[in-house]
Each structure stands twice: as C-alpha cells, then as structure tokens.
Design an enzyme around this catalytic site. Structure first.
Site, PDB file in Angstrom:
ATOM      1  N   SER A 162      -9.848   1.789   2.780  1.00  0.00           N
ATOM      2  CA  SER A 162      -8.955   2.568   1.951  1.00  0.00           C
ATOM      3  C   SER A 162      -7.887   1.744   1.243  1.00  0.00           C
ATOM      4  O   SER A 162      -7.223   2.265   0.350  1.00  0.00           O
ATOM      5  CB  SER A 162      -8.252   3.622   2.806  1.00  0.00           C
ATOM      6  OG  SER A 162      -7.426   2.984   3.777  1.00  0.00           O
ATOM      7  N   SER A 222     -10.221  -0.628   6.926  1.00  0.00           N
ATOM      8  CA  SER A 222      -9.629  -0.497   5.589  1.00  0.00           C
ATOM      9  C   SER A 222      -8.922  -1.719   5.032  1.00  0.00           C
ATOM     10  O   SER A 222      -8.541  -1.716   3.864  1.00  0.00           O
ATOM     11  CB  SER A 222      -8.659   0.674   5.556  1.00  0.00           C
ATOM     12  OG  SER A 222      -9.380   1.859   5.401  1.00  0.00           O
ATOM     13  N   LYS A 277       0.856  -1.185   0.000  1.00  0.00           N
ATOM     14  CA  LYS A 277       0.000   0.000   0.000  1.00  0.00           C
ATOM     15  C   LYS A 277       0.896   1.240   0.000  1.00  0.00           C
ATOM     16  O   LYS A 277       1.938   1.245   0.678  1.00  0.00           O
ATOM     17  CB  LYS A 277      -0.895  -0.038   1.249  1.00  0.00           C
ATOM     18  CG  LYS A 277      -1.940   1.072   1.320  1.00  0.00           C
ATOM     19  CD  LYS A 277      -2.874   0.860   2.517  1.00  0.00           C
ATOM     20  CE  LYS A 277      -3.947   1.937   2.618  1.00  0.00           C
ATOM     21  NZ  LYS A 277      -4.889   1.707   3.730  1.00  0.00           N
TER      22      LYS A 277
HETATM   23  N1  GLN Z   1     -13.437   4.098   6.175  1.00  0.00           N
HETATM   24  C1  GLN Z   1     -12.899   4.554   7.418  1.00  0.00           C
HETATM   25  C2  GLN Z   1     -12.504   6.006   7.286  1.00  0.00           C
HETATM   26  O1  GLN Z   1     -12.757   6.564   6.298  1.00  0.00           O
HETATM   27  C3  GLN Z   1     -11.730   3.716   7.815  1.00  0.00           C
HETATM   28  C4  GLN Z   1     -10.520   3.991   7.026  1.00  0.00           C
HETATM   29  C5  GLN Z   1      -9.349   3.144   7.412  1.00  0.00           C
HETATM   30  O2  GLN Z   1      -9.502   2.104   8.046  1.00  0.00           O
HETATM   31  N2  GLN Z   1      -8.181   3.634   7.088  1.00  0.00           N
HETATM   32  O3  GLN Z   1     -11.947   6.589   8.150  1.00  0.00           O
END
Ligand code: GLN
Length: 484
Positions: free
Chosen positions: A151, A175, A76
């Site tokens: 994400s 995410s 990532k």
């Molecule tokens: N979807 C969640 C957010 O927007 C979690 C994102 C994540 O786990 N990095 O914060």
C-alpha cells in the site's frame, strides 16, 4: 542532484555546495512536473517545506545539524502531521487536518528533515497495488501502465521517480517490501515494536510497522537512526537500546549463513524471477556467505491466516470512523442509525468494506473460535517455523514477490489473486520479524526484489548484508529513463 542518495545529499548540504532551500525547491519542481502523471502525492506541502528548509539552512550554518538536517523526504499519508491534511487514502478522512504529529514524523521533523508532502496509498493501507486509494491509482515509474505495488505505492513511486530522495512507508503484510521490489528500491520493515506507531493510523495493530523506503541500505540506516526507538505513547513499542544502524554496514559477511526456504522457490514463482534471485544468491556466495536449504512448513497458511487476523483487527480499528468521533459525515441524517450507516457507506471504499465485513464475521460469537482463535494458533506455528530456522541460519533469503509489477486493473477485480501478491512477505509480519527488500535485477525492464529476513531486532545485520550486496552491484542505482 536529484539522483543522489540521502547520504550524498547530507554531505553536499554540509559542504555548502547547495542549500536546503535550493534542494527542496528542486524536488518541489520535480513533483509539480511529474505528479499529474504518477499521482504519488495526495498533498504537496510547499510552504511548510520551504520554511523548514530555511530553518535547516540556519542549523547547517550554525554547525548543529543532524545527518538528515535539510534533506527533503516524503511521508506516507497514514502518519498524522499537525495542521496538514491526513487522509489515509480514504474519502473518510478527506477533510481531516491532524491536530497532532505522529512520533515517527516528529522525529524526522526534529532531526531537521524537510517534509515535501504526503504520499498516496491504498485506502487505510489495504491493498497491494495502490488502486484502492480514494485519490486514484499510482503509476509505476518503470512502466506507467503498471502498478507500483501497495500500500505504500505513493512513497515508493515518488522515490523511484526521484521526486523525493527517501520516504516513509508502513508494512502490515508487505506494504513497504512489495512496492519497493516492484519499483526497484530498498525497503525495510523493522521488527514489530521497533518504530513507534503513535499517530500512525491503525490498520491491523498487531502487524503494522513503519519503515524507510530509500535507494540504498546505507540510506535506510540513516532513516532508521531517526525512526527507531521506544515511545511511551505506544504500548507495543519496545524499550530496547537503539544501535547506530550505520556502524556495521562495512562488516565483512564471510561465513554468513543464508537459509533458502524451499517453500519460497516452488510453484507460483515466475521462472525469470527465480533466475534473478539465484544470481543474487551466487553473488552472496562470492562474497563469502554459505547457503543452506531450510523449510518453513507453514508458509502456505500465512495468507489465509492473515486474511482472518488483519480484517478482524481492522474491523475494530475502523469502528471509530463513524461520522461522529472521526471521519466523513453524511448530509441530513434522519437518525443516529442513518448517520452511522450512510456516513460509513459513503466514506469507505469497496476493499475496506470487504475487510470490515470479514473481520466482523470472524469475530462474531459463533465464529470466533473457528476462525479468529484458530488463526491466532496458526500464527504461533508460523513464528515457530522462523524461530527454528534462525537456530540454523543468520538470515533467510528469497524473492519478495512472485511476479514483477502487474498491469493497472489486471488484478483489481480479483481480491484473492491480489492477496497472493504478498505470499512471501506476510509471514514476516505474522511473526513480527524484520525484513528488507533490495533491488536484485530486472525482468523485461521491470525491477525484481530480493527479500532478506532477519531475526528479531537484527536490523543492523540486515542493513549490513544489503549494503555489502549493493557495494558489489548497482541494481539499486538504476533510474527509470524518463526520470534520470
Ligand atoms: N497487501 C496487504 C493487504 O492488503 C498488506 C497491506 C499492508 O502491508 N499494509 O492487507
């Protein structure tokens, strides 16, 4: 070859049937063929990959290879990788060449794994659909009109399309698990502190945790054997022995106590998903597990609490991107204030700005007690719910997401609906617990994930529980048609 698990690839490399250079070239070719459509890579590190593969081949020949030596993987783009652009999905870091290597990626490098490239992601890991990336949305290989989740959408889309056999992701509120569920993969968020955060660009430091995205639990164990462990450069990393995560995979699960939180099966859950999850639980019963209804009474408070805590932490973490110390700098600043405001105004996208504004607000003098402090107290209640549950059961199961992959653009303008995509995953981060999402079936051709939550540092058990299910089913081995 491209559909093999990393356990299989490791064996094939050892037998000499294929070299790491050949394998790496095969995946690089697949990336070149499909990345334009899927947009899962921000950087493809071809030259470095081939060099690392050649070195891995030497190591394999010399007989001192580790299990992942020569196996190509993707990272990532949140992990700093020395000499390689590290963007975190943001214009702010579009020109950032990391001067050092994150602990997590360094461990893979030292194990001889070959980095194919850096994967697309929601900007600074804020999002559930990969649509907030400065580099454009990522597509779901099961239906390219739909999101892969976020994400870690780039990592997950790449693995689901067999452009990489495994990848790293990070999970602050879901995410890793949410995109793994929406793309039919196995994703594990380890216990907070299990994997070093050093060199992993921070979003919400008390919640962020890196983990693997793979086809199978067996592969996730191999990845965890490399990633996990204490790191003195991360003050929240935990000095606790790292077990061999592959050692207990075959243990029987007769008598395993599974808790089903009634709050995870109520209103808001798609009926078709509920049926898939019920069938998965039945499979576990057939394997000898016993099921018990439990309650996590503060479940409904997890999302609102997270959206106080995470923005608060992000607003402080992202203050370093000011065009001076780090990040994009605007042209011709008039004075220091102009430099700050225009650099940040140009460098950050909408969702990141929204979070910074919320975070700054909840931390401000007049509102700190009412929002931030209150949120911290509720966070404790959420952890206490889990603590009580784990006195009665060994693992907790439920759906990973309330629906299957949604259409691109469907929720992009509605942040609150988007935030609810993580309704079943966020509480786990608030409590710091480990949890996995494993493929459990399909609804209208789209994958569904079963979430398995474990007690602190119980990743071995989670992987064992997931592996047993994967021996009895083949959901995790399904490949989207176009990528077979
Ligand atoms: N979807 C969640 C957010 O927007 C979690 C994102 C994540 O786990 N990095 O914060």
């Amino acid at each position: 070859m491209h559909t093999k698990t990393i356990s299989q690839l490791s064996a094939v490399l050892r037998s000499g049937e294929v070299s790491s250079v050949e394998l790496t070239s095969l995946f690089l070719d697949r990336i070149k063929q499909h990345n334009l459509a899927l947009n899962c890579f921000i950087s493809i590190t071809e030259a470095q990959a081939l060099e690392a593969a050649a070195a891995a081949d030497q190591r394999l020949k010399a007989g001192n290879a580790a299990p992942l030596t020569g196996v190509p993987i993707a990272h990532k783009d949140i992990f700093c990788t020395e000499g390689v652009k590290t963007t975190c999905g943001s214009k702010m870091l579009d020109n950032f060449i990391a001067p050092y290597e994150s602990t997590c990626t360094a461990k893979f490098r030292d194990a001889g794994a070959v980095m194919l490239g850096k994967t697309n992601m929601d900007e600074f890991a804020m999002g559930s659909s990969n649509e907030t990336s400065y580099f454009g949305a990522v597509k779901n290989p099961w239906d390219q009109g739909r999101v892969p989740g976020g994400s870690s959408g780039g990592s997950v889309s790449a693995v689901a399309a067999r452009l990489a056999p495994a990848a790293t992701g990070t999970d602050t509120g879901g995410s890793i698990r949410q995109p793994a569920a929406l793309c039919g993969l196995t994703g594990l968020k380890p216990t907070y502190g299990r994997v070093s955060r050093f060199g992993m660009i921070a979003f919400a430091s008390s919640l962020d945790q890196a983990g693997p995205v793979t086809y199978s639990a067996e592969d996730a164990a191999l990845m965890m054997n490399v990633m996990a462990g204490f790191d003195e450069r991360d003050s929240t990393s935990v000095a606790r022995e790292v077990p061999d995560y592959s050692a207990n995979l075959e243990n029987g699960i007769e008598g395993l106590k599974i808790g089903l939180p009634k709050e995870y099966f109520g209103e808001g859950l798609d009926g078709n998903i509920a049926r898939v999850i019920d069938a998965a639980i039945k499979e576990y019963e057939a394997l000898g597990a016993v099921v018990k209804e439990i309650s996590l009474p503060n479940t409904g408070l997890a999302v609102p609490t997270y959206y106080v805590v995470a923005p608060a932490e992000c607003s402080t973490n992202l203050s370093r991107f000011d065009g001076v110390r780090f990040g994009h700098r605007c042209d011709d600043p008039q004075d220091l204030f102009d430099l700050y405001t225009r650099s940040r105004g140009e460098g950050f996208g909408l969702e990141v700005k929204r979070r910074i504004m919320i975070g700054t607000y909840v931390l401000s003098a007049g509102y700190y007690d009412a929002y931030y402090l209150k949120a911290q107290k509720i966070r404790r209640l959420i952890s206490d719910d889990f603590r009580a549950a784990f006195e009665k059961v060994d693992v907790i199961m439920g759906p990973t997401t309330p629906s299957t992959a949604f259409k691109l653009g469907e929720k992009a303008d509605d942040p609150v609906t988007m935030y609810l995509s993580d309704i079943y995953t966020i509480a786990v981060n608030m409590a710091g617990l480990p949890a996995a999402s494993i493929p459990a079936g399909f609804v209208d051709g789209l994958p569904v994930g079963l979430q398995v939550i474990g007690n602190y540092f119980d990743e071995s058990r989670l992987l064992n529980v997931a592996h047993k299910y994967q021996q009895a089913t083949d959901w995790h081995l399904q490949v989207p048609k176009e990528f077979q």
